[in-house]
Structure formats: C-alpha cells, structure tokens
Design an enzyme around this catalytic site. Structure first.
Site, short mmCIF file in Angstrom:
data_model
loop_
_atom_site.label_atom_id
_atom_site.label_comp_id
_atom_site.label_asym_id
_atom_site.label_seq_id
_atom_site.Cartn_x
_atom_site.Cartn_y
_atom_site.Cartn_z
N ALA A 116 -6.02 -7.27 3.46
CA ALA A 116 -6.78 -6.44 2.52
C ALA A 116 -5.82 -5.46 1.85
O ALA A 116 -4.66 -5.34 2.26
CB ALA A 116 -7.86 -5.67 3.25
N LYS A 117 -6.28 -4.80 0.84
CA LYS A 117 -5.50 -3.72 0.23
C LYS A 117 -6.44 -2.83 -0.55
O LYS A 117 -7.45 -3.31 -1.10
CB LYS A 117 -4.45 -4.28 -0.72
N GLY A 118 -6.10 -1.54 -0.61
CA GLY A 118 -6.90 -0.63 -1.39
C GLY A 118 -6.02 0.25 -2.24
O GLY A 118 -4.80 0.29 -2.05
#
Ligand code: NAD
Length: 427
Positions: A116-118
């Site tokens: 994931a990444k934000g």
C-alpha cells in the site's frame, strides 16, 4: 494482453510517468520470464484507491483543504503495508505506483504483507508543527475505515517521520478507544516503536551493497560513493557506509550539495544539515549540484531522494559502475536499459531499500506481542533478511542469466501470484 488499463482511472485520463514505469517493469518481467498469465490483470491493478479531502485550520485562521490518498495494491500475502508521503508532487498515480512496488518489495523479502502507499499533497517544510499535526490527524481519521493493525499498516516515507507516525497512532487509538500499537510503524521508541527502525532503510542499503561487493571479491573499504538525498535514507546510508571504511565523495539534497574527493566528514555534514536544513556553505567541501553528483567520478551511485532522478539524458554520463536504488523508482526504464548496455550493475529498489519495511515488520510483531527486542537482535535479524534476499536474487539472476531487477521482480511477482492462486477468487 493489455493489462495497463486501470478501471479505477476515468477513461481518457493519462497515467503519470511513474505509474507507467512501474507497469513497464511489471509487463517486461511478465512477458520475458514466462510467468503464468492468468493472474496478470489482477496483479496489474490496485485493489482500492481512496481519495480524501482534509480541511485544516491554518495558523493564520484560514481554512486550507489538502488532498490525500491511500492506495492498496494487493493483500494476498497479508495486511496491506506501506508508507505515507508528504510532498507537493504526490498524486494518485504516484501512490498507486508506489503501492505496487511495495507489494513486490514485501514479497521479495518474504514478509507477510501486501503493498500500500499513502500521501498528502503538501509541502511539509512550509507547515508549522501545529498545522502538520492537524493535517496528520485529519488525514488519519479520513483513511480510518481502511487502516488497522490487521488491515493496512502505514509507515514513514519522504516528508514524514516518527513524530507524524506518533500522531497517526494517537488519532487511531483515540478513535478505537485503546492503544493500537500495531496500526502504524516507524513510531518513536517511547510510544512502542522499534529500536533500529529509523536507520533501517539506510542499514539495509549498506547490507546489500556489501553483499554484492563480496560477490566481486571487493569490499566497502576504499569504495568511492556518491549519495543523492540526505534525508532519512540517504543520511543513514552515508553514515553507515562511511563507518565501514567507504569514502563518501559527494552528497546532495534538494537544493545543494557537497563534494570532497578525499571523503566528506559525514557526521559533520549530517549535523550541519540538521541544524540548517541545507548543505549550502558547509565548510570543508566544494559545492556540487544534483546534476553533477549523478555523473561525478565515483564507484557507486546511491540515489536516495525521489523517483525518476536517473533518466535517459543523464544515464549515458554516469561514471559509477554500480547504482544502488535506495529511493523508490529512481531509474526510468529508458535509463535502466542504457545502464544495462553500459554494463553498470543496478541493485533494484525493491531489494536495496527493503530494510525499512523489514524492521517495520519487526516493530509490528513487537507491538502485537508487547515484547520488545534489543538493538542487536534487530540489526542481526535485518542483516539476515537482507542477505538471504540478496542471495535469492543473485541465484535467480545467475540461473536465468538476467539483471538483478528482472530477477527480483520475478521472485516477488511469482510469490504474490502463487498466493492469489492458492487462495482463489472470492466468491
Ligand atoms: P526524506 O524526506 O527524509 O529525505 C529526502 C531527501 O531527498 C532530502 O534530503 C531532500 O532534500 C532530498 N531531495 C528531495 N528531492 C530531491 C531532488 N529532486 N534531488 C535531490 N535531492 C532531493 O525522505 P526519505 O524517507 O529519506 O525517502 C527517500 C526515498 O527513499 C524515497 O524515494 C522513499 O520512497 C524511499 N524510501 C524511504 C523509506 C523510509 O524508511 N523512509 C523506505 C524505503 C524507501
């Protein structure tokens, strides 16, 4: 087969270079290495991308609205995991690309996580501490429905640090009503972080370079290294390489840089950068630009800043024989091909910078157990994971007669595809 279509993207809208680059490597490996085509469309797309709007009361009384994202690529091997980036360049495609890279990275070092990444579109250097705290708390509450210790576990990335992670922890914990140590990693040690996490990405970079040099009967001692980026990753990598006898000949940051053929005093440069936020006027070394660093006379180039910094224009002029990708996606596919033709070895990002997420995994385990390790155990286990991963990539590269990036992607994608296959599709 066109797997580059992303149903999450409105028709007619173009993807950014970085998303295309991430796909280029994925597509090339899929095609060249003969991977099972069945799962390719599934792996080519993120599972979910959340866009949030974060209204913040600024110090001068205005309300400013910041856009944030959380992209979750694939969780076949475990909960989503990946950093949070604060930067003006953050966009939806960038977090989607970084989430995909994170899936491969976590699988390559064999962690039980998906990717994931934000990110939030902002310039963290222009926010006061109070504004940054309010932004972090609002962003956390906005992505709250999709994060959690068993769902998705954020961590630091460019522009964020332990303090930001402490605010994520506190916001999430206040909302669930108990201290949820496992919801975020990269926390300060005083609130359940792991010793050794802050330097872990840089330490992993050192572990991988040392291991590669050993395959060439070489050692760090006397190796001349240039480091681009002097933040979390670059500064710890430079320090640890210097401590092992390497000569750090050049260091740059966003706006300035320094060069000293006989070796920079890395500790003094680190102290100066911390105090001044820049390397401008650092005494005892010559000034150097980012462009000059990339092509300077050295044995090893360590890009530790942002993506796409080594492109087709700069690649033909690189003098280093080894590139260690400490940053995520620093080499464009065109540059990658040029470096390969020139016989320059690239140690790819999903291997070279996996030390951070590896110690994040240790931190998550410690938090869930409420039992904390000492520094020696963290460093020893990190070295074991990094060296084992290097050995697997090296063996694959030998066996398939391919470059390290292709070998690393092949191992990682095969592991994720295998997990998808064994689980099958729901319903
Ligand atoms: P950071 O914000 O701590 O530091 C970034 C550094 O790069 C700063 O010195 C900044 O001045 C410099 N920089 C920014 N843009 C630049 C440019 N265009 N040219 C030259 N220098 C530039 O960030 P970080 O956490 O060290 O992350 C750096 C890279 O490493 C990113 O690609 C990130 O995704 C990757 N990474 C970070 C971690 C981690 O644990 N922090 C883990 C894996 C990968």
């Amino acid at each position: 087969m066109d797997t580059n279509t992303n149903l999450l993207k409105p028709q007619g809208e173009h993807h950014s270079n970085f998303w295309q680059n991430a796909h280029h490597y994925f597509d090339t490996v899929y095609t060249d290495m003969g991977l099972d085509a069945l799962w390719r469309p599934y792996l080519a797309n993120p599972k979910r991308v959340l866009t949030v709007s974060c209204p913040i009361k600024m110090d001068d009384g205005r309300i400013q609205v910041f856009t944030g994202y959380r992209a979750q690529h694939n969780n076949a091997r475990g909960p989503f995991k990946g950093g949070i980036r604060y930067d003006v360049t953050v966009d939806r495609d960038e977090v989607m690309a970084l989430a995909m890279l994170q899936t491969w990275k976590n699988a390559l070092v064999d962690l039980p996580f998906g990717g994931a990444k934000g990110g939030v579109v902002c310039d963290p250097r222009k926010l006061s501490l109070g504004e940054k705290e309010r932004l972090t708390r609002r962003y956390t509450s906005e992505i709250m429905p999709i994060i959690g210790p068993n769902q998705d576990i954020p961590a630091p990335d460019a522009g964020t640090d332990g303090q930001v992670m402490a605010w994520v922890l506190d916001t999430y914990s206040m909302m669930v009503g108990y201290q949820a140590l496992g919801v975020v990693t990269g926390k300060p040690v005083s609130v359940g972080g792991s010793v050794g996490r802050e330097e872990a990405t840089g330490r992993g970079v050192m572990n991988i370079l040392r291991k590669f040099l050993a395959t060439q009967n070489k050692q760090l001692e006397g190796t001349r290294i240039a480091v681009q980026g002097f933040g979390n990753v670059g500064s710890h990598a430079a320090r640890l390489l210097d401590q092992r006898g390497a000569t750090i000949v050049a260091i740059t940051e966003r706006a300035s840089g320094i060069f000293d053929e006989s070796g920079i005093d890395v500790e003094a440069a680190g102290k100066y950068y911390k105090e001044n936020g820049t390397l401008v006027d650092f005494p005892g070394a010559d000034a150097m630009s980012n462009e000059e660093l990339l092509t300077c006379d050295c044995d090893v180039l360590v890009p530790a800043a942002m993506e796409n910094t080594i492109d087709a224009a700069v690649a033909p002029h690189i003098q280093a024989r080894i590139v260690v990708e400490a940053a995520n996606g620093p080499t464009t596919p065109q540059a990658d091909a040029i470096l390969r033709e020139e016989g320059i070895t690239v140690l790819p990002d999903i291997l070279a910078n996996a030390g951070g997420v590896t110690v994040s995994y240790f931190e998550w385990v410690q938090g869930l157990d409420n039992y904390f390790w000492d520094l020696k155990r963290v460093q020893d286990e990190l070295q074991r994971v990094m060296e084992k991963s290097f050995d697997a990539v090296n063996a694959k590269a030998d066996e398939a007669d391919c470059d390290y990036r292709t070998a690393a992607y092949t191992i990682a994608i095969s592991r994720v595809a295998e997990a998808c296959k064994v689980k099958g599709l729901f319903p």
